[in-house]
Design a protein around this motif. Structure first.
Motif, PDB file in Angstrom:
ATOM      1  N   PRO A  93      43.409  46.538 129.798  1.00  0.00           N
ATOM      2  CA  PRO A  93      43.459  47.296 131.055  1.00  0.00           C
ATOM      3  C   PRO A  93      42.075  47.774 131.494  1.00  0.00           C
ATOM      4  CG  PRO A  93      45.187  48.039 129.568  1.00  0.00           C
ATOM      5  CD  PRO A  93      44.317  47.088 128.788  1.00  0.00           C
ATOM      6  N   GLU A  94      41.240  48.168 130.530  1.00  0.00           N
ATOM      7  CA  GLU A  94      39.898  48.638 130.879  1.00  0.00           C
ATOM      8  C   GLU A  94      39.090  47.541 131.558  1.00  0.00           C
ATOM      9  OE1 GLU A  94      40.652  50.429 126.667  1.00  0.00           O
ATOM     10  OE2 GLU A  94      41.237  48.644 127.769  1.00  0.00           O
ATOM     11  N   TYR A  95      39.119  46.334 130.965  1.00  0.00           N
ATOM     12  CA  TYR A  95      38.310  45.269 131.564  1.00  0.00           C
ATOM     13  C   TYR A  95      38.912  44.779 132.874  1.00  0.00           C
ATOM     14  CZ  TYR A  95      35.340  41.509 132.677  1.00  0.00           C
ATOM     15  OH  TYR A  95      34.467  40.727 133.375  1.00  0.00           O
ATOM     16  N   GLN A  96      40.201  44.782 133.002  1.00  0.00           N
ATOM     17  CA  GLN A  96      40.814  44.302 134.242  1.00  0.00           C
ATOM     18  C   GLN A  96      40.443  45.176 135.442  1.00  0.00           C
ATOM     19  OE1 GLN A  96      42.336  41.252 134.802  1.00  0.00           O
ATOM     20  NE2 GLN A  96      41.292  41.028 132.832  1.00  0.00           N
ATOM     21  N   VAL A  97      40.230  46.467 135.215  1.00  0.00           N
ATOM     22  CA  VAL A  97      39.711  47.336 136.283  1.00  0.00           C
ATOM     23  C   VAL A  97      38.321  46.845 136.692  1.00  0.00           C
ATOM     24  CG1 VAL A  97      38.865  49.666 136.788  1.00  0.00           C
ATOM     25  CG2 VAL A  97      41.077  49.353 135.652  1.00  0.00           C
ATOM     26  N   ALA A  98      37.480  46.568 135.708  1.00  0.00           N
ATOM     27  CA  ALA A  98      36.127  46.073 135.982  1.00  0.00           C
ATOM     28  C   ALA A  98      36.163  44.702 136.651  1.00  0.00           C
ATOM     29  CB  ALA A  98      35.319  46.015 134.689  1.00  0.00           C
ATOM     30  N   ALA A  99      37.034  43.822 136.175  1.00  0.00           N
ATOM     31  CA  ALA A  99      37.125  42.469 136.740  1.00  0.00           C
ATOM     32  C   ALA A  99      37.477  42.515 138.216  1.00  0.00           C
ATOM     33  CB  ALA A  99      38.152  41.647 135.969  1.00  0.00           C
ATOM     34  N   ALA A 100      38.334  43.436 138.607  1.00  0.00           N
ATOM     35  CA  ALA A 100      38.710  43.554 140.024  1.00  0.00           C
ATOM     36  C   ALA A 100      37.487  43.896 140.871  1.00  0.00           C
ATOM     37  CB  ALA A 100      39.806  44.601 140.192  1.00  0.00           C
ATOM     38  N   ILE A 101      36.616  44.732 140.344  1.00  0.00           N
ATOM     39  CA  ILE A 101      35.378  45.050 141.071  1.00  0.00           C
ATOM     40  C   ILE A 101      34.485  43.821 141.139  1.00  0.00           C
ATOM     41  CG2 ILE A 101      33.262  46.434 141.031  1.00  0.00           C
ATOM     42  CD1 ILE A 101      34.966  48.609 139.550  1.00  0.00           C
ATOM     43  N   ARG A 102      34.296  43.164 139.982  1.00  0.00           N
ATOM     44  CA  ARG A 102      33.421  41.980 139.941  1.00  0.00           C
ATOM     45  C   ARG A 102      33.877  40.908 140.909  1.00  0.00           C
ATOM     46  NH1 ARG A 102      34.647  37.793 137.573  1.00  0.00           N
ATOM     47  NH2 ARG A 102      35.887  38.735 135.928  1.00  0.00           N
ATOM     48  N   GLN A 103      35.166  40.688 140.982  1.00  0.00           N
ATOM     49  CA  GLN A 103      35.688  39.632 141.848  1.00  0.00           C
ATOM     50  C   GLN A 103      35.456  39.929 143.325  1.00  0.00           C
ATOM     51  OE1 GLN A 103      39.635  39.525 140.247  1.00  0.00           O
ATOM     52  NE2 GLN A 103      38.989  38.370 138.450  1.00  0.00           N
ATOM     53  N   GLN A 104      35.257  41.197 143.665  1.00  0.00           N
ATOM     54  CA  GLN A 104      34.955  41.565 145.053  1.00  0.00           C
ATOM     55  C   GLN A 104      33.487  41.359 145.406  1.00  0.00           C
ATOM     56  OE1 GLN A 104      36.156  45.630 145.569  1.00  0.00           O
ATOM     57  NE2 GLN A 104      38.326  45.179 145.308  1.00  0.00           N
ATOM     58  N   VAL A 105      32.609  41.397 144.408  1.00  0.00           N
ATOM     59  CA  VAL A 105      31.178  41.422 144.695  1.00  0.00           C
ATOM     60  C   VAL A 105      30.395  40.241 144.127  1.00  0.00           C
ATOM     61  CG1 VAL A 105      31.211  43.934 144.867  1.00  0.00           C
ATOM     62  CG2 VAL A 105      30.600  42.868 142.691  1.00  0.00           C
ATOM     63  N   ALA A 106      31.087  39.333 143.415  1.00  0.00           N
ATOM     64  CA  ALA A 106      30.387  38.200 142.796  1.00  0.00           C
ATOM     65  C   ALA A 106      31.328  37.004 142.695  1.00  0.00           C
ATOM     66  CB  ALA A 106      29.882  38.590 141.403  1.00  0.00           C
ATOM     67  N   ASP A 107      30.726  35.833 142.578  1.00  0.00           N
ATOM     68  CA  ASP A 107      31.472  34.588 142.343  1.00  0.00           C
ATOM     69  C   ASP A 107      31.041  34.057 140.984  1.00  0.00           C
ATOM     70  OD1 ASP A 107      32.622  34.480 145.008  1.00  0.00           O
ATOM     71  OD2 ASP A 107      30.597  33.986 145.684  1.00  0.00           O
ATOM     72  N   GLY A 108      31.990  33.513 140.255  1.00  0.00           N
ATOM     73  CA  GLY A 108      31.594  32.971 138.959  1.00  0.00           C
ATOM     74  C   GLY A 108      32.745  32.481 138.130  1.00  0.00           C
ATOM     75  N   GLU A 109      32.415  32.154 136.908  1.00  0.00           N
ATOM     76  CA  GLU A 109      33.385  31.657 135.927  1.00  0.00           C
ATOM     77  C   GLU A 109      33.147  32.382 134.621  1.00  0.00           C
ATOM     78  OE1 GLU A 109      30.902  29.255 137.054  1.00  0.00           O
ATOM     79  OE2 GLU A 109      32.079  28.922 138.858  1.00  0.00           O
TER      80      GLU A 109
END
Length: 95
Positions: A72-88
């Motif tokens: 759950p901790e990382y999924q909060v962070a991942a949601a932010i990353r997916q809004q501001v960056a593209d990647g794999e």
């Protein structure tokens, strides 16, 4: 037991908001014992398309790498990353 790794390749679209991702991801990385082996820096795209930022994170096992990514901790962070960056991101078992 073989180590587990995250290999991430990222193009950051919003550097200021990416800092929010880094801050949000920190608790998950600390909880799961992440060790950063490469975090940005100089690189060469020897084959195929490259990304501007390349990160390698080591965990004690692939299972722990998986638990961290899906926590759950990382999924909060991942949601932010997916809004501001593209990647794999791929999770890989070491030798």
């Amino acid at each position: 037991m073989p180590k587990g790794y995250w290999i991430a390749r990222v193009d950051i679209r919003d550097p200021e908001r990416y800092k929010d991702y880094v801050d949000a991801a920190k608790p998950a990385f600390e909880r799961f014992g992440a060790k950063f082996l490469a975090r940005g820096g100089a690189h060469e795209a020897a084959e195929g398309p490259g990304r501007a930022r390349n990160v390698i994170i080591e965990f004690d096992s692939l299972a722990i790498a998986h638990e961290c990514y899906h926590s759950p901790e990382y999924q909060v962070a991942a949601a932010i990353r997916q809004q501001v960056a593209d990647g794999e991101i791929v999770l890989v078992e070491g030798a």
